[in-house]
Scaffold this active site. Structure first.
Site, PDB file in Angstrom:
ATOM      1  N   TYR A 163      -5.181   6.393   5.521  1.00 37.61           N
ATOM      2  CA  TYR A 163      -5.385   5.521   4.356  1.00 37.61           C
ATOM      3  C   TYR A 163      -4.703   4.167   4.569  1.00 37.61           C
ATOM      4  O   TYR A 163      -5.316   3.108   4.410  1.00 37.61           O
ATOM      5  CB  TYR A 163      -4.829   6.180   3.075  1.00 37.61           C
ATOM      6  CG  TYR A 163      -4.772   5.174   1.957  1.00 37.61           C
ATOM      7  CD1 TYR A 163      -5.907   4.873   1.218  1.00 37.61           C
ATOM      8  CD2 TYR A 163      -3.606   4.444   1.700  1.00 37.61           C
ATOM      9  CE1 TYR A 163      -5.895   3.896   0.242  1.00 37.61           C
ATOM     10  CE2 TYR A 163      -3.580   3.460   0.725  1.00 37.61           C
ATOM     11  CZ  TYR A 163      -4.722   3.195   0.007  1.00 37.61           C
ATOM     12  OH  TYR A 163      -4.708   2.215  -0.947  1.00 37.61           O
ATOM     13  N   GLU A 181       0.825  -1.214   0.000  1.00 33.43           N
ATOM     14  CA  GLU A 181       0.000   0.000   0.000  1.00 33.43           C
ATOM     15  C   GLU A 181       0.857   1.261   0.000  1.00 33.43           C
ATOM     16  O   GLU A 181       0.529   2.240  -0.661  1.00 33.43           O
ATOM     17  CB  GLU A 181      -0.952   0.004   1.203  1.00 33.43           C
ATOM     18  CG  GLU A 181      -2.107  -0.966   1.066  1.00 33.43           C
ATOM     19  CD  GLU A 181      -3.004  -0.675  -0.146  1.00 33.43           C
ATOM     20  OE1 GLU A 181      -3.045   0.470  -0.606  1.00 33.43           O
ATOM     21  OE2 GLU A 181      -3.632  -1.628  -0.642  1.00 33.43           O
ATOM     22  N   ASP A 220      -8.538   7.021  -1.254  1.00 31.14           N
ATOM     23  CA  ASP A 220      -7.376   7.519  -2.003  1.00 31.14           C
ATOM     24  C   ASP A 220      -7.910   8.272  -3.226  1.00 31.14           C
ATOM     25  O   ASP A 220      -9.117   8.534  -3.320  1.00 31.14           O
ATOM     26  CB  ASP A 220      -6.434   6.363  -2.382  1.00 31.14           C
ATOM     27  CG  ASP A 220      -7.035   5.456  -3.450  1.00 31.14           C
ATOM     28  OD1 ASP A 220      -8.238   5.612  -3.768  1.00 31.14           O
ATOM     29  OD2 ASP A 220      -6.310   4.600  -3.985  1.00 31.14           O
TER      30      ASP A 220
END
Ligand code: SF4
Length: 355
Positions: free
Chosen positions: A130, A50, A148
């Site tokens: 996030y 990520e 995002d």
């Protein structure tokens, strides 16, 4: 569907809610791309992938991710590695602060154990909402949202959100909406499905609405002008032009390299002495009056807010000695093994035609 902008409540009936979730998850099951971090890799693999995905395209990340996991298969191996080695593995991805944070967080994980909740992940260096949401939902099965750029675009269209997407009010709206929309049974797949939809179907310029599983419930589609969402940003950050002069000091097949201070732009990476002018560059060396600086080329590189031009000079006749481990002579053919930014690698490549 109605949506109250002020409180960010979305008034769905249960059938509609279940319909769009099933449609999206069904689409994801059939269409998602097979990627190495989608093989049930646990919180560590999800975390690394990520953070890398925040930097660059999926196709590029696959290679970086696989090399990273081979070199640092666990947080313990990552924590035990030198920062130099970590930066080397990150070189080319940009935003090097993130690699330093990952290293620091791995050290903390080794000391305190791997967090078991998204809230626990939030307490680690460099882990924001996030990343914590992605790890929580994908690897830990928590019902938490992620937002995002792709998610913002899909939500802007799906809910016909008309405001500038960069304001804090919009930020609140996106997180609030994502929290309401996320599927309670399969939160990780749902979050990945929204991101995948944004990347492959609900694209910025040409959303493929006829192929979209959300079309039936999409307010943006209903308006007939889905690309009106998200609304244009109010102001663009301007990029400025900058020129820096770089010295490639050579001696017997070696070149003088220096490491940037840890806190600056490209902190901790190797590069070459540089300055705003040739005069300033020369003044940085002892006995520079005995040295020749010959231009050997220019390199352009775009950072987020700067369009940089590096003017490179070949320089011989300087006898430099390393004072700390932040400088030294390196074999020209071994420069690729140093952790260097992409910009400095481009400058280094000028040497191959000169030596
Ligand atoms: Fe995006 Fe079109 Fe799907 Fe709406 S219907 S989410 S605009 S691709």
């Amino acid at each position: 569907m109605t949506e109250a902008e002020s409180s960010f409540e979305i008034d769905w009936d249960d059938d509609e809610q279940s319909r769009y979730r099933q449609a999206l998850l069904g689409w994801y099951d059939e269409n998602h791309r097979e990627l190495p971090w989608r093989q049930d890799v646990g919180p560590y693999g999800t975390w690394i992938s990520e953070v890398m995905l925040q930097q660059t395209q999926v196709a590029t990340v696959v290679d970086y991710y696989e090399r990273w996991m081979t070199k640092f298969p666990t947080p313990a191996e990552l924590a035990a590695a030198s920062l130099d080695d970590v930066l080397k593995m990150w070189a080319g991805l940009g935003y090097y602060r993130r690699a330093r944070f990952i290293h620091a967080a791995a050290v903390q994980i080794v000391e305190d154990g791997m967090p078991q909740t998204s809230k626990g992940w939030l307490s680690l260096p460099g882990v924001g909402r996030y990343t914590a949401g992605a790890i929580g939902s994908i690897a830990l099965g928590e019902v938490v949202p992620v937002v995002d750029g792709n998610v913002k675009r899909v939500l802007s269209r799906f809910l016909a959100w008309t405001e500038d997407p960069t304001t804090s009010r919009s930020e609140k709206f996106f997180w609030g909406a994502a929290e309401i929309l996320v599927d309670p049974e399969r939160p990780g797949d749902f979050n990945q499905a929204v991101m995948e939809l944004g990347a492959t179907v609900c694209k910025p310029r040409n959303p493929a609405c006829p192929e979209c599983p959300l079309q039936e419930s999409c307010s943006g589609f209903e308006t007939g002008r889905p690309t009106d969402f998200p609304a244009p940003k109010r102001r663009k950050t301007k990029q400025r032009d900058e020129t820096r002069h770089v010295a490639l000091v050579i001696r017997d097949g070696s070149v003088w390299a220096v490491r940037t201070p840890p806190d600056g732009l490209l902190g901790g990476l190797w590069g070459f002495p540089e300055a705003l002018s040739l005069e300033e560059l020369a003044m940085g060396f002892p006995e520079s009056e005995h040295a020749d600086f010959t231009t050997i080329g220019q390199v352009k590189h775009v950072f987020s807010h700067i369009r940089m031009t590096y003017v490179a000079y070949l320089c011989e006749g300087l006898s430099l000695e390393p004072q700390t481990d932040a400088s030294g002579w390196f074999d020209v053919n071994e420069l690729t093994t140093l952790g260097m930014s992409r910009a400095m690698s481009k400058v280094a490549a000028l040497l191959s035609s000169e030596t």
